[in-house]
Design a protein around this motif. Structure first.
Motif, PDB file in Angstrom:
ATOM      1  N   ASP A 101       9.282  15.221 104.652  1.00  0.00           N
ATOM      2  CA  ASP A 101      10.084  14.192 103.983  1.00  0.00           C
ATOM      3  C   ASP A 101      10.761  14.695 102.705  1.00  0.00           C
ATOM      4  N   ARG A 102      10.999  15.995 102.623  1.00  0.00           N
ATOM      5  CA  ARG A 102      11.765  16.543 101.495  1.00  0.00           C
ATOM      6  C   ARG A 102      13.244  16.569 101.868  1.00  0.00           C
ATOM      7  N   ASP A 103      14.087  16.181 100.903  1.00  0.00           N
ATOM      8  CA  ASP A 103      15.525  16.107 101.160  1.00  0.00           C
ATOM      9  C   ASP A 103      16.097  17.477 101.488  1.00  0.00           C
ATOM     10  N   LEU A 104      17.028  17.480 102.449  1.00  0.00           N
ATOM     11  CA  LEU A 104      17.682  18.712 102.886  1.00  0.00           C
ATOM     12  C   LEU A 104      19.127  18.740 102.394  1.00  0.00           C
ATOM     13  N   PRO A 105      19.666  19.915 102.161  1.00  0.00           N
ATOM     14  CA  PRO A 105      21.075  20.003 101.710  1.00  0.00           C
ATOM     15  C   PRO A 105      22.025  19.644 102.842  1.00  0.00           C
ATOM     16  N   ASP A 106      23.223  19.241 102.481  1.00  0.00           N
ATOM     17  CA  ASP A 106      24.245  18.949 103.483  1.00  0.00           C
ATOM     18  C   ASP A 106      24.448  20.163 104.379  1.00  0.00           C
ATOM     19  N   GLY A 107      24.694  19.880 105.656  1.00  0.00           N
ATOM     20  CA  GLY A 107      24.891  20.949 106.617  1.00  0.00           C
ATOM     21  C   GLY A 107      23.616  21.391 107.306  1.00  0.00           C
ATOM     22  N   THR A 108      22.468  20.837 106.904  1.00  0.00           N
ATOM     23  CA  THR A 108      21.184  21.197 107.499  1.00  0.00           C
ATOM     24  C   THR A 108      20.658  20.026 108.320  1.00  0.00           C
ATOM     25  N   ALA A 109      20.235  20.300 109.552  1.00  0.00           N
ATOM     26  CA  ALA A 109      19.746  19.238 110.424  1.00  0.00           C
ATOM     27  C   ALA A 109      18.367  18.771 109.983  1.00  0.00           C
ATOM     28  N   GLY A 110      18.177  17.468 109.977  1.00  0.00           N
ATOM     29  CA  GLY A 110      16.886  16.893 109.630  1.00  0.00           C
ATOM     30  C   GLY A 110      16.790  15.458 110.109  1.00  0.00           C
ATOM     31  N   GLU A 111      15.620  14.857 109.939  1.00  0.00           N
ATOM     32  CA  GLU A 111      15.440  13.472 110.380  1.00  0.00           C
ATOM     33  C   GLU A 111      16.155  12.518 109.439  1.00  0.00           C
ATOM     34  N   MET A 112      16.785  11.512 110.021  1.00  0.00           N
ATOM     35  CA  MET A 112      17.471  10.503 109.225  1.00  0.00           C
ATOM     36  C   MET A 112      16.494   9.392 108.845  1.00  0.00           C
ATOM     37  N   LEU A 113      16.383   9.138 107.539  1.00  0.00           N
ATOM     38  CA  LEU A 113      15.610   8.013 107.026  1.00  0.00           C
ATOM     39  C   LEU A 113      16.584   6.985 106.470  1.00  0.00           C
ATOM     40  N   ILE A 114      16.261   5.704 106.632  1.00  0.00           N
ATOM     41  CA  ILE A 114      17.165   4.656 106.149  1.00  0.00           C
ATOM     42  C   ILE A 114      16.374   3.540 105.469  1.00  0.00           C
ATOM     43  N   ARG A 115      17.063   2.803 104.620  1.00  0.00           N
ATOM     44  CA  ARG A 115      16.512   1.602 104.013  1.00  0.00           C
ATOM     45  C   ARG A 115      17.680   0.734 103.553  1.00  0.00           C
ATOM     46  N   HIS A 116      17.384  -0.525 103.210  1.00  0.00           N
ATOM     47  CA  HIS A 116      18.432  -1.388 102.674  1.00  0.00           C
ATOM     48  C   HIS A 116      18.791  -0.968 101.258  1.00  0.00           C
ATOM     49  N   SER A 117      17.797  -0.865 100.401  1.00  0.00           N
ATOM     50  CA  SER A 117      18.004  -0.474  99.002  1.00  0.00           C
ATOM     51  C   SER A 117      16.647  -0.190  98.387  1.00  0.00           C
ATOM     52  N   ALA A 118      16.645   0.369  97.198  1.00  0.00           N
ATOM     53  CA  ALA A 118      15.386   0.656  96.513  1.00  0.00           C
ATOM     54  C   ALA A 118      14.636  -0.636  96.178  1.00  0.00           C
ATOM     55  N   ALA A 172       1.438   1.106 113.117  1.00  0.00           N
ATOM     56  CA  ALA A 172       2.674   1.765 113.552  1.00  0.00           C
ATOM     57  C   ALA A 172       3.845   1.352 112.664  1.00  0.00           C
ATOM     58  N   THR A 173       3.856   0.090 112.252  1.00  0.00           N
ATOM     59  CA  THR A 173       4.922  -0.380 111.374  1.00  0.00           C
ATOM     60  C   THR A 173       4.897   0.365 110.051  1.00  0.00           C
ATOM     61  N   GLU A 174       3.707   0.459 109.448  1.00  0.00           N
ATOM     62  CA  GLU A 174       3.603   1.126 108.153  1.00  0.00           C
ATOM     63  C   GLU A 174       3.851   2.623 108.264  1.00  0.00           C
ATOM     64  N   ALA A 175       3.458   3.227 109.382  1.00  0.00           N
ATOM     65  CA  ALA A 175       3.726   4.653 109.574  1.00  0.00           C
ATOM     66  C   ALA A 175       5.231   4.907 109.641  1.00  0.00           C
ATOM     67  N   ALA A 176       5.958   4.017 110.293  1.00  0.00           N
ATOM     68  CA  ALA A 176       7.413   4.179 110.371  1.00  0.00           C
ATOM     69  C   ALA A 176       8.064   4.000 109.003  1.00  0.00           C
ATOM     70  N   TRP A 177       7.419   3.215 108.123  1.00  0.00           N
ATOM     71  CA  TRP A 177       7.981   2.921 106.802  1.00  0.00           C
ATOM     72  C   TRP A 177       7.356   3.762 105.686  1.00  0.00           C
ATOM     73  N   ARG A 178       6.672   4.826 106.033  1.00  0.00           N
ATOM     74  CA  ARG A 178       5.979   5.608 105.006  1.00  0.00           C
ATOM     75  C   ARG A 178       6.962   6.087 103.941  1.00  0.00           C
ATOM     76  N   GLY A 179       6.510   5.980 102.683  1.00  0.00           N
ATOM     77  CA  GLY A 179       7.343   6.405 101.566  1.00  0.00           C
ATOM     78  C   GLY A 179       8.455   5.444 101.223  1.00  0.00           C
ATOM     79  N   GLY A 180       8.458   4.260 101.827  1.00  0.00           N
ATOM     80  CA  GLY A 180       9.483   3.271 101.516  1.00  0.00           C
ATOM     81  C   GLY A 180      10.798   3.462 102.250  1.00  0.00           C
ATOM     82  N   TRP A 181      10.808   4.381 103.215  1.00  0.00           N
ATOM     83  CA  TRP A 181      12.004   4.625 104.023  1.00  0.00           C
ATOM     84  C   TRP A 181      11.637   4.523 105.504  1.00  0.00           C
TER      85      TRP A 181
END
Length: 560
Positions: free
Chosen positions: A355-372, A389-398
């Motif tokens: 779950d560490r952010d990757l630089p543009d141009g690098t393939a990685g998993e997409m995480l989404i949320r409405h807002s902070a 399963a719900t909380e695992a999908a939302w780990r880290g708030g994303w």
């Protein structure tokens, strides 16, 4: 701009729309002489839909149904599916749509897991429901659709209330689970309406005109695209949803023209089949302004647009959040699997396995949320009876989508692949683990690994790699033994799984590579030896994969 009050419900929005657009068409079925219902087509105005919904509400209420109840609908793609859903939701009842391709075993799981209080089933599907009920522990009453008015079974338990609120569950949609069994996504009134608002307000080429659009959607009503995404966009804008029974390449253009569709929904396989048809002088004889969908093959994207004369707007969405991202503002990145940028209401990160952010141009998993401040706003309410399963999908708030993407320097997101153990065939998401678990119940199977292989028409196909039990493997060289075993294994899959989940390819092997902890290493089965379909001993079973007679469902969808 569409304003959605915080406490809006599906019933209140329907009443408001019926008052605003009484004479406009809301639901339509294209003509089809070969169909057993509405062969000449059918159209229902907003006022007619509202009146029909009010009548159904009265019947359900008289039978004691209300808040706290769940009702399964096995009505295929008939307009009545939406009428019943609207009536149920207006009473605070949760709708559980049923995939008509389900085999009894799969349907029994849905019955037991959702614990519906009632099923409304087409007469032609009653035998399917009864077969599943015999396998299920939960036994809800079943009412035949054609006899609904006279035979609706009374509620077994009293309703808790009659008036829904915005977070009342409106639907439970079953989506492929990576651990075998499907998970039930609980969707609230707010979720469904917000999805429609988001679609209708994307702007750019997604331009809903004041006079309303005519949205042709060949996708099944048991999935999120047709019953929620496009329908609520139509309802909120005075537009019409044109609901065909299923996609057929030979009927597509005649139905689009006959219904004067201005928007079409598609999957990659639909584009491929339409492009495969011979060109005609009528290729541009239509009213379509744009197409909405996903999965178009990059090499066909521009070819289709130039031939048929309208843009295919690639988008991304999923059952857990179908407020879509879409590449809808020129200049578009045609043929690159681009599907849009983050927008207010959908923030995006691209991360690695930790779950560490990757630089543009690098393939990685997409995480989404409405807002902070409100990460889960307008998302699904959770997986039914599976908080872990719900909380695992939302780990880290994303929310972890399980999809691998690349973000370019402009912020445009490009789809790469599914990170989860999912096979996508003709838009249907197939959990490899579910197919593996069922294959292991066959007496000849010692071990199996199920994975995706490319398919020139259906995007991906199911491949089952099988280690046979020693006594079976030792007899495989006898005349006719291998052919008989293949038929037995395929029939076993067809008996327990929807037809599209059965292996299209099957391969027997002496061993499947595993780690020291016996975890299967799927990537090592074929290594870098090219296309697995060309391997010695590979069996092509695709001709055996056929939808059961009478099934009217269209392909489903993950990326709507």
């Amino acid at each position: 701009m569409i304003e959605l009050p915080e406490e809006a419900t599906i019933g209140s929005i329907l009443a408001q729309a019926a008052s605003t657009y009484p004479e406009r068409p809301l639901l339509a079925a294209p003509p089809n002489p070969g169909r057993s219902y509405d062969p000449c087509g059918r159209s229902l105005s907003y006022a007619e839909v509202h009146a029909a919904v009010q009548s159904l509400m009265s019947r359900y209420r008289e039978a004691g149904y209300g808040m706290g109840h769940r009702v399964a609908l096995l009505l295929e793609n008939r307009l009545e599916h939406m009428l019943h859903k609207l009536a149920l939701n207006a009473l605070g009842i949760c709708c559980v749509p049923v995939n008509p391709d389900y085999r009894p075993r799969e349907l029994a799981y849905l019955i037991d897991h959702s614990r519906v209080d009632l099923a409304v089933v087409l007469a032609a599907r009653r035998a399917d429901w009864d077969a599943a009920s015999r396998e299920a522990a939960w036994r809800p009453p079943c009412t035949v659709f054609e006899e609904f008015a006279a035979t609706l079974a009374p509620a077994c338990m009293p309703a808790t209330a009659w008036e829904p609120v915005s977070d009342t569950p409106a639907s439970i949609l079953y989506t492929s689970g990576t651990t075998g069994r499907p998970k039930g996504c609980v969707l609230s009134h707010r979720y469904e309406l917000a999805a429609g608002v988001y679609y209708a307000t994307r702007g750019g080429l997604v331009d809903f005109r004041p006079e309303g659009e005519r949205i042709y959607n060949p996708l099944p009503l048991f999935h999120v695209n047709s019953s929620i995404l496009s329908f609520y966009a139509a309802l909120l804008t005075g537009s019409c949803q044109i609901q065909t029974d299923r996609f057929q390449p030979t009927r597509w253009w005649s139905e689009v023209r006959a219904t004067q569709a201005t928007v079409v929904h598609y999957l990659g396989v639909i584009v491929q089949m339409l492009c495969a048809q011979s060109p005609t002088p009528d290729d541009r004889n239509h009213c379509v302004r744009f197409g909405m969908g996903a999965g178009v093959e990059p090499q066909l994207h521009q070819v289709f647009e130039e031939r048929f004369g309208f843009p295919l707007l690639e988008l991304w969405g999923m059952t857990e959040n179908v407020r879509i991202l879409v590449d809808n503002v020129p200049p578009r990145q045609v043929g690159t699997r681009a599907f849009g940028r983050a927008t207010p209401g959908i923030e995006v990160r691209v991360v690695d396995d930790t779950d560490r952010d990757l630089p543009d141009g690098t393939a990685g998993e997409m995480l989404i949320r409405h807002s902070a401040a409100t990460p889960r706003k307008d998302f699904f309410s959770g997986y039914l009876d599976d908080e872990a399963a719900t909380e695992a999908a939302w780990r880290g708030g994303w929310f972890h989508t399980g999809d691998v993407v690349v973000r370019d320097a402009s912020g445009m997101l490009h789809f790469v692949e599914r990170r989860k153990n999912i096979i996508r065939r003709s838009g249907e998401n197939i959990a490899a683990a579910e197919v593996e678990a069922w294959l292991l119940t066959h007496p000849a199977v010692e071990m199996t690994a199920v994975l995706a292989v490319p398919d020139e028409v259906r995007e991906e196909e199911v491949l089952a790699c099988i280690v046979l039990k020693p006594d079976v493997a030792s007899n495989l060289s006898e005349p006719g033994a291998e052919a008989a075993l293949l038929r037995s294994l395929f029939d076993h899959c067809s008996a327990g799984l929807a037809y599209f989940k059965a292996p299209g390819w099957m391969w027997f092997t002496a061993q499947i590579p595993t780690t020291g902890t016996q975890k299967i290493q799927k990537h090592a089965i074929f290594g870098s030896n090219g296309d697995p379909r060309s391997m010695t001993g590979m069996h092509d079973l695709r001709a055996w994969k056929k939808r059961a007679s009478g099934t009217a469902a269209a392909p489903g969808i993950r990326h709507p």
